[in-house]
Design a protein around this motif. Sequence first.
Motif, PDB file in Angstrom:
ATOM      1  N   ALA A 175      65.280  30.270  14.742  1.00  0.00           N
ATOM      2  CA  ALA A 175      64.721  30.085  16.075  1.00  0.00           C
ATOM      3  C   ALA A 175      65.589  29.148  16.913  1.00  0.00           C
ATOM      4  N   PRO A 176      65.653  29.375  18.243  1.00  0.00           N
ATOM      5  CA  PRO A 176      66.357  28.426  19.100  1.00  0.00           C
ATOM      6  C   PRO A 176      65.702  27.057  19.024  1.00  0.00           C
ATOM      7  N   SER A 177      66.484  25.997  19.117  1.00  0.00           N
ATOM      8  CA  SER A 177      65.926  24.645  19.106  1.00  0.00           C
ATOM      9  C   SER A 177      66.690  23.793  20.097  1.00  0.00           C
ATOM     10  N   ARG A 178      66.068  22.718  20.533  1.00  0.00           N
ATOM     11  CA  ARG A 178      66.645  21.889  21.574  1.00  0.00           C
ATOM     12  C   ARG A 178      67.854  21.130  21.046  1.00  0.00           C
ATOM     13  N   ARG A 179      68.805  20.868  21.950  1.00  0.00           N
ATOM     14  CA  ARG A 179      70.056  20.229  21.577  1.00  0.00           C
ATOM     15  C   ARG A 179      70.107  18.833  22.174  1.00  0.00           C
ATOM     16  N   GLY A 180      70.311  17.848  21.324  1.00  0.00           N
ATOM     17  CA  GLY A 180      70.411  16.471  21.778  1.00  0.00           C
ATOM     18  C   GLY A 180      71.833  16.092  22.151  1.00  0.00           C
ATOM     19  N   ALA A 181      72.004  14.815  22.528  1.00  0.00           N
ATOM     20  CA  ALA A 181      73.310  14.349  22.996  1.00  0.00           C
ATOM     21  C   ALA A 181      74.375  14.416  21.902  1.00  0.00           C
ATOM     22  N   LEU A 182      73.986  14.134  20.653  1.00  0.00           N
ATOM     23  CA  LEU A 182      74.984  14.102  19.584  1.00  0.00           C
ATOM     24  C   LEU A 182      75.621  15.465  19.341  1.00  0.00           C
ATOM     25  N   PRO A 183      74.848  16.578  19.136  1.00  0.00           N
ATOM     26  CA  PRO A 183      75.501  17.867  18.932  1.00  0.00           C
ATOM     27  C   PRO A 183      76.276  18.345  20.155  1.00  0.00           C
ATOM     28  N   VAL A 184      75.776  18.035  21.355  1.00  0.00           N
ATOM     29  CA  VAL A 184      76.515  18.408  22.564  1.00  0.00           C
ATOM     30  C   VAL A 184      77.834  17.645  22.631  1.00  0.00           C
ATOM     31  N   LYS A 185      77.795  16.352  22.273  1.00  0.00           N
ATOM     32  CA  LYS A 185      79.003  15.534  22.250  1.00  0.00           C
ATOM     33  C   LYS A 185      80.034  16.103  21.268  1.00  0.00           C
ATOM     34  N   LEU A 186      79.578  16.512  20.090  1.00  0.00           N
ATOM     35  CA  LEU A 186      80.485  17.071  19.090  1.00  0.00           C
ATOM     36  C   LEU A 186      81.117  18.365  19.600  1.00  0.00           C
ATOM     37  N   GLY A 187      80.319  19.219  20.211  1.00  0.00           N
ATOM     38  CA  GLY A 187      80.846  20.472  20.731  1.00  0.00           C
ATOM     39  C   GLY A 187      81.860  20.266  21.834  1.00  0.00           C
TER      40      GLY A 187
END
Length: 583
Positions: free
Chosen positions: A132-144
């Motif tokens: 299922a889709p799940s919300r993305r926080g600052a840490l995974p966005v930062k890594l990407g």
Amino acid sequence: MSDPISIISPMSRAERLDRMDGVAPTVLVIGGGINGASVYRELALNGVPVMLAEKGDFCAGASSALSRMVHGGLRYLENGEFDLVREALDERNRLLANAPHLVRPLRTVVPIDSWVSGSLNAPLKFLGLSRAPSRRGALPVKLGLSFYDVYTRGKGGMPKHAFLSGRAARARFPFRPEVRCAATYYDGQISHPERIVTELFEDVARAGAEAVALNYLEVSEIGAAEVTLRDRIDGREITMRPEIVVNATGAWIDMTNWRLAPAPQPMVQGTKGAHLMLDHPELREMLGDDMVYYENTDGRICIMFNLHGMVLVGSTDIKVPDPDRVRCEEDERDYILDGLRWVFPGLDVSLDHIRHVFAGVRPLPVSSAGTTGQIPRGHFNAWVEPEADKAHPPVLCMIGGKWTTFRAFGELAADDVLKRLGRARQGDTRALPIGGGLGFPRDPEAWVGQIAEETGLTRKRVSDLVTRYGTLAAPLARRFAGERSLAGLPGYSVEEIDYLIAVEQVETLADLALRRTTVALGGALDGAALEAMADRLAIARGWGPDARARALRAFREKLVADHGAEPVRVGLEESCKGEVAAQ
């Protein structure tokens, strides 16, 4: 500066059919979307005699229904598609360099609700433990985004990503109070993707290659001795005998393969993406030159940015069984608008703001993924070999792909064909400008001034031509000098519309209004605009009053049924009243 390219001499439809009929081209490409046009260009520029047939209009399927983004695919990192993201970032940068008149950098703002939410999305999805889709926080966005920065370093990429505090983010946009911070980074925006397809064809024509492309030419049979095609404009039937067939029909690949005996197993499954064009001055001013890339209430990604004076908002991601029966439904409009209200809770937005809607089918590979977001977005080729009795030529099927990587996909398919033919590659398209990107000046404004002074056109008019046609704007501006305005169609002249009809294979009002121009996306497609375009097309194609009326009526009905047009606005109800009065 001298013109690096010139206007090609138009070839009539009959001349194209004559050149295709009864010949034995080395390759027949079926499908005139972005991937078909790409492999056609690759093969033609490498000396392969090639023909292309498209059953509808060029770029009329998924290739004109994209989100108008040229991007690396940040969210594909969650699925572990690292090679795809690397390739897409490379191709994004090449498009910025090779088609600067149509592709430009786009600053993107990502509102984020938490710091660490979604940190395990990528590894869990990669291992098949989450669907299922799940919300993305600052840490995974930062890594990407760090991956983006590292990979594009030294490759002519855009500025590095940055983060805004919650206060700074809400000072820039009226986000929900739950927004903790916002990430900013750069990707690309394409203003008119249909023109890329047109200019790929023009590149081939200017090179003098042994190649012909024709729209509204449907393949009706793929047999052992020959391929039979039918002209959908006048019914003429032609045949050809290719050594190899390339099936580049996207979501229609399986339907095209039904013409083979025996037909192979299904290869594609479609997911629908729907978009809205909003006439919303407050939102338009709020966005400025930025795109907002946000999660909808269910965790799926949506976008919004300014395009042609409107605001583009989308999209959905829904499995669909039939690519011929795709339109933006009411529940999809509600879903998109609800998401917009959720990210900007103080914004007044309603169905009344919608001026145009469009939807297309992503041609994704058959997959057992639990959600549409998990279906791979990469591309690959699959050969369909003839049976022992050689029932048909070998068929190369182009499976999957995303719009940004069309050149790389076309290159891959061409290399497979060249290998099969025992031919060596003669040229590389990685640094080859596309159409009006050839010789594009470093100082466009100064060049615009020179052309305006030479031709007597206004700077605004020349600037519009440069945005549409790149360096082809110079010879076109000379051709359009003294041009006549076209009532009901501001921004276009009689001469420009006549040029598009004569040179770019316009056969229907939909071709002209939806793909060769940006009138529909710009919210300007009303009854007066339709009458103006119908007049020019009727003159060019020799339509009498009855044929013109039928074409106009059919397109008005299509706009209402498929593109969310108000009947009164496009003149449908007035047309009905006129018909009743005439009776």
